[in-house]
Design a protein around this motif. Structure first.
Motif, mmCIF file in Angstrom:
data_model
loop_
_atom_site.group_PDB
_atom_site.id
_atom_site.type_symbol
_atom_site.label_atom_id
_atom_site.label_comp_id
_atom_site.label_asym_id
_atom_site.label_seq_id
_atom_site.Cartn_x
_atom_site.Cartn_y
_atom_site.Cartn_z
ATOM 1 N N ASP A 1 -6.513 -3.801 0.974
ATOM 2 C CA ASP A 1 -5.176 -3.313 0.594
ATOM 3 C C ASP A 1 -4.045 -4.332 0.531
ATOM 4 O OD1 ASP A 1 -6.413 -0.874 0.087
ATOM 5 O OD2 ASP A 1 -6.149 -0.035 2.200
ATOM 6 N N ALA A 2 -4.491 -5.458 0.920
ATOM 7 C CA ALA A 2 -3.599 -6.709 1.003
ATOM 8 C C ALA A 2 -3.017 -7.011 -0.381
ATOM 9 C CB ALA A 2 -4.229 -7.966 1.651
ATOM 10 N N PRO A 3 -1.684 -7.627 -0.116
ATOM 11 C CA PRO A 3 -1.001 -8.036 -1.284
ATOM 12 C C PRO A 3 -1.555 -8.845 -2.139
ATOM 13 C CG PRO A 3 0.624 -7.838 0.564
ATOM 14 C CD PRO A 3 -0.845 -7.480 0.989
ATOM 15 N N LEU A 4 -1.456 -9.173 -3.432
ATOM 16 C CA LEU A 4 -2.112 -10.039 -4.027
ATOM 17 C C LEU A 4 -1.989 -11.607 -3.668
ATOM 18 C CD1 LEU A 4 -3.679 -10.851 -6.833
ATOM 19 C CD2 LEU A 4 -1.471 -11.023 -7.949
ATOM 20 N N GLU A 5 -0.806 -11.803 -3.301
ATOM 21 C CA GLU A 5 -0.521 -13.183 -2.624
ATOM 22 C C GLU A 5 -1.446 -13.471 -1.560
ATOM 23 O OE1 GLU A 5 2.006 -10.683 -2.905
ATOM 24 O OE2 GLU A 5 2.629 -11.526 -4.960
ATOM 25 N N ILE A 6 -1.777 -12.427 -0.647
ATOM 26 C CA ILE A 6 -2.486 -12.830 0.532
ATOM 27 C C ILE A 6 -4.013 -13.210 0.150
ATOM 28 C CG2 ILE A 6 -3.540 -12.007 2.462
ATOM 29 C CD1 ILE A 6 -0.511 -10.511 3.214
ATOM 30 N N PHE A 7 -4.427 -12.355 -0.736
ATOM 31 C CA PHE A 7 -5.851 -12.558 -1.434
ATOM 32 C C PHE A 7 -5.964 -13.631 -2.058
ATOM 33 C CE2 PHE A 7 -9.149 -11.478 -4.589
ATOM 34 C CZ PHE A 7 -10.136 -11.495 -3.809
#
Length: 167
Positions: free
Chosen positions: A44-50
């Motif tokens: 569920d992490a934001p795109l930037e973290i992934f």
């Protein structure tokens, strides 16, 4: 060598190549997923973290498996939401990979295509035993000793349609 044994030889060689490519792809996916199983929080992490994780991890994986270059795209709901290029498009000249570098998808597209076709078959939109020509309107079969009227979806999926190898 007669035509039948020639096609059998080509068929067996192509299956060997396909099998090797699928095994390598499977090992790659399994090894990547086992190295760092995705937790609920990461899912569920934001795109930037992934994507930051991908930027950190992919070069290591490429080094471990001696992969000179790769383009990666993330697609969500049919839209490309992120792309990145890693490594080199040409090692001899030192040309870096870019997201605009053309690559051949080769055998990695086969299981994805087969999955999509099987989903359509489950939904009753494709009959595996119907001639494939009824579904492919803007594509012509390459020359072959086999009748294109008789080639079925099932035969294409199982690589026993008699079509010649292509580049």
């Amino acid at each position: 060598m007669n035509t039948k044994s020639m096609y059998k030889s080509i068929y067996l060689k192509s299956w060997g190549r396909i099998l090797i490519a699928m095994i390598i792809s499977f090992i790659f996916v399994v090894s990547v997923s086992r190295l760092h199983p995705i937790t609920k929080a990461e899912k569920d992490a934001p795109l930037e973290i992934f994507t930051a994780y991908l930027d950190e991890r992919i070069p290591d994986i490429m080094k471990d498996y001696n992969i000179p270059g790769a383009n990666i795209a993330l697609v969500k709901d049919g839209e490309v939401i992120w792309t990145e290029a890693y490594g080199y498009a040409d090692l001899e000249t030192g040309r870096k990979m870019t997201t605009d570098t053309y690559l051949r998808v080769e055998s990695i597209s086969k299981p994805v295509t087969a999955w999509g076709i099987m989903k359509l078959a489950e939904q009753g939109k494709i009959d595996l035993d119907s001639p494939v020509k009824q579904y492919l309107k803007s594509w012509s079969f390459p020359e072959s000793v086999f009748s294109e009227e008789d080639i079925t979806v099932r035969q294409l999926l199982s690589h026993c349609s008699g079509l010649p190898l292509g580049d």
